[in-house]
Design a protein around this motif. Sequence first.
Motif, short mmCIF file in Angstrom:
data_model
loop_
_atom_site.label_atom_id
_atom_site.label_comp_id
_atom_site.label_asym_id
_atom_site.label_seq_id
_atom_site.Cartn_x
_atom_site.Cartn_y
_atom_site.Cartn_z
N LEU A 1 15.23 16.10 -18.96
CA LEU A 1 14.13 16.75 -18.24
C LEU A 1 12.76 16.27 -18.72
CD1 LEU A 1 13.15 18.81 -16.19
CD2 LEU A 1 13.34 20.56 -17.98
N PHE A 2 12.64 15.93 -20.01
CA PHE A 2 11.34 15.51 -20.52
C PHE A 2 10.82 14.27 -19.80
CE2 PHE A 2 13.60 12.51 -23.25
CZ PHE A 2 12.70 11.45 -23.33
N VAL A 3 11.71 13.46 -19.23
CA VAL A 3 11.28 12.27 -18.48
C VAL A 3 10.50 12.69 -17.24
CG1 VAL A 3 12.07 10.27 -17.16
CG2 VAL A 3 13.11 10.78 -19.37
N VAL A 4 10.97 13.72 -16.54
CA VAL A 4 10.28 14.22 -15.35
C VAL A 4 8.95 14.85 -15.75
CG1 VAL A 4 10.41 15.82 -13.40
CG2 VAL A 4 12.42 14.51 -14.07
N ILE A 5 8.96 15.60 -16.85
CA ILE A 5 7.72 16.22 -17.33
C ILE A 5 6.71 15.14 -17.71
CG2 ILE A 5 6.71 17.63 -19.18
CD1 ILE A 5 9.43 19.19 -19.13
N LEU A 6 7.16 14.11 -18.40
CA LEU A 6 6.30 13.00 -18.77
C LEU A 6 5.76 12.29 -17.53
CD1 LEU A 6 5.18 11.47 -21.22
CD2 LEU A 6 7.21 10.02 -21.13
N ALA A 7 6.60 12.11 -16.52
CA ALA A 7 6.15 11.48 -15.27
C ALA A 7 5.07 12.33 -14.61
CB ALA A 7 7.34 11.28 -14.33
N ALA A 8 5.26 13.64 -14.59
CA ALA A 8 4.27 14.53 -13.97
C ALA A 8 2.94 14.48 -14.72
CB ALA A 8 4.81 15.96 -13.92
N VAL A 9 2.99 14.47 -16.03
CA VAL A 9 1.77 14.39 -16.84
C VAL A 9 1.07 13.05 -16.58
CG1 VAL A 9 0.89 14.21 -19.21
CG2 VAL A 9 2.53 16.01 -18.61
N THR B 1 0.83 -1.20 0.00
CA THR B 1 0.00 0.00 0.00
C THR B 1 0.87 1.25 0.00
OG1 THR B 1 -1.80 -1.13 1.12
CG2 THR B 1 -1.79 1.26 1.28
N TRP B 2 1.94 1.24 0.79
CA TRP B 2 2.83 2.40 0.84
C TRP B 2 3.42 2.70 -0.54
CZ3 TRP B 2 7.85 3.45 -0.40
CH2 TRP B 2 8.33 4.69 0.01
N CYS B 3 3.70 1.67 -1.32
CA CYS B 3 4.29 1.87 -2.64
C CYS B 3 3.38 2.65 -3.59
CB CYS B 3 4.67 0.53 -3.27
SG CYS B 3 6.10 -0.22 -2.48
N GLY B 4 2.11 2.74 -3.28
CA GLY B 4 1.18 3.53 -4.09
C GLY B 4 0.77 4.82 -3.42
N SER B 5 1.50 5.23 -2.38
CA SER B 5 1.12 6.42 -1.61
C SER B 5 1.72 7.69 -2.20
CB SER B 5 1.60 6.26 -0.16
OG SER B 5 3.02 6.37 -0.11
N TRP B 6 1.23 8.81 -1.68
CA TRP B 6 1.75 10.11 -2.11
C TRP B 6 3.22 10.25 -1.74
CZ3 TRP B 6 -1.02 13.25 -5.13
CH2 TRP B 6 -2.39 13.02 -5.20
N LEU B 7 3.61 9.69 -0.60
CA LEU B 7 5.01 9.76 -0.18
C LEU B 7 5.91 9.04 -1.18
CD1 LEU B 7 7.11 10.67 1.87
CD2 LEU B 7 6.60 8.61 3.19
N ALA B 8 5.49 7.87 -1.62
CA ALA B 8 6.27 7.12 -2.60
C ALA B 8 6.37 7.89 -3.91
CB ALA B 8 5.66 5.74 -2.83
N VAL B 9 5.31 8.57 -4.31
CA VAL B 9 5.34 9.39 -5.52
C VAL B 9 6.33 10.53 -5.34
CG1 VAL B 9 3.99 10.97 -6.96
CG2 VAL B 9 3.02 8.79 -6.27
N ALA B 10 6.30 11.18 -4.18
CA ALA B 10 7.22 12.30 -3.93
C ALA B 10 8.67 11.83 -3.95
CB ALA B 10 6.87 12.95 -2.59
N VAL B 11 8.94 10.68 -3.33
CA VAL B 11 10.30 10.15 -3.32
C VAL B 11 10.76 9.82 -4.74
CG1 VAL B 11 11.71 8.17 -2.59
CG2 VAL B 11 10.21 9.32 -0.94
N THR B 12 9.89 9.15 -5.50
CA THR B 12 10.24 8.80 -6.88
C THR B 12 10.47 10.06 -7.71
OG1 THR B 12 8.95 6.77 -6.72
CG2 THR B 12 9.51 7.52 -8.93
N GLY B 13 9.56 11.04 -7.59
CA GLY B 13 9.73 12.29 -8.33
C GLY B 13 11.01 13.00 -7.95
N GLY B 14 11.33 13.01 -6.65
CA GLY B 14 12.58 13.64 -6.21
C GLY B 14 13.80 12.94 -6.78
N LEU B 15 13.77 11.61 -6.79
CA LEU B 15 14.90 10.86 -7.38
C LEU B 15 15.04 11.14 -8.87
CD1 LEU B 15 14.54 7.45 -5.51
CD2 LEU B 15 16.30 9.20 -5.17
N LEU B 16 13.91 11.24 -9.57
CA LEU B 16 13.98 11.57 -11.00
C LEU B 16 14.59 12.95 -11.20
CD1 LEU B 16 10.58 10.17 -12.32
CD2 LEU B 16 12.86 9.19 -12.65
#
Length: 143
Positions: free
Chosen positions: A68-76, A42-57
Motif C-alpha cells: 500500500l505504501f507504493v500507492v501512498i507514495l504515488a499520491a504524495v 500529451t494524453w500520457c500526461g493527462s488526468w485520465l492517464a493518472v487516474a488509470v495508472t492510480g487505479g492499476l496501482l
Amino acid sequence: MLVGAGELVTHSSAIAQFDRHTTAWVVAHRSHTLDATMKAVTWCGSWLAVAVTGGLLLVLVVVRKLPLFVVILAAVGWVGEVTAVNLVKSVVDRQRPPQIIWLVNAHGGSFPSGHAAMQRSYLGPWASSGASSLLLGRPHDRH
C-alpha cells in the motif's frame, strides 16, 4: 531552480528565437502521423492517464502484488508535482503559442509543461513499478 529556468526561458532572446524557429518548422512539417503521435504523448500526461495508472496501482495492492505504501507514495508525488507546476506557472506566466496551431485545448501558462512533468515525475516511475510487479509475479506478504 525551476522558477529560475522559467525566468530564463521567458526572458532569453536566444531561447525565444529558437522557440519561434522550432515552432515554425514543426507547423510547416505537420502530418497526420506527427499530430497523432503528439496527441498520444500529451494524453500520457493527462488526468485520465493518472487516474488509470492510480487505479492499476490500487488493483495491484488488492491482489497483493504491491504494498500500500507504493500507492501512498504515488499520491504524495502526484500532489507535489501538481503543486510545483502550478506554483511555477503562476510565477513565470509564460504565454502559449497562438491557439490556431494547438493540437489540444490548454489553459494557463506554457512553462513548465504540466503534461511533461506528469509523465516524468508520476506516470513513468509508477507505471514501470506496476509493470515490474506484474512481470515478476511476486505477491507482497502482508504481516
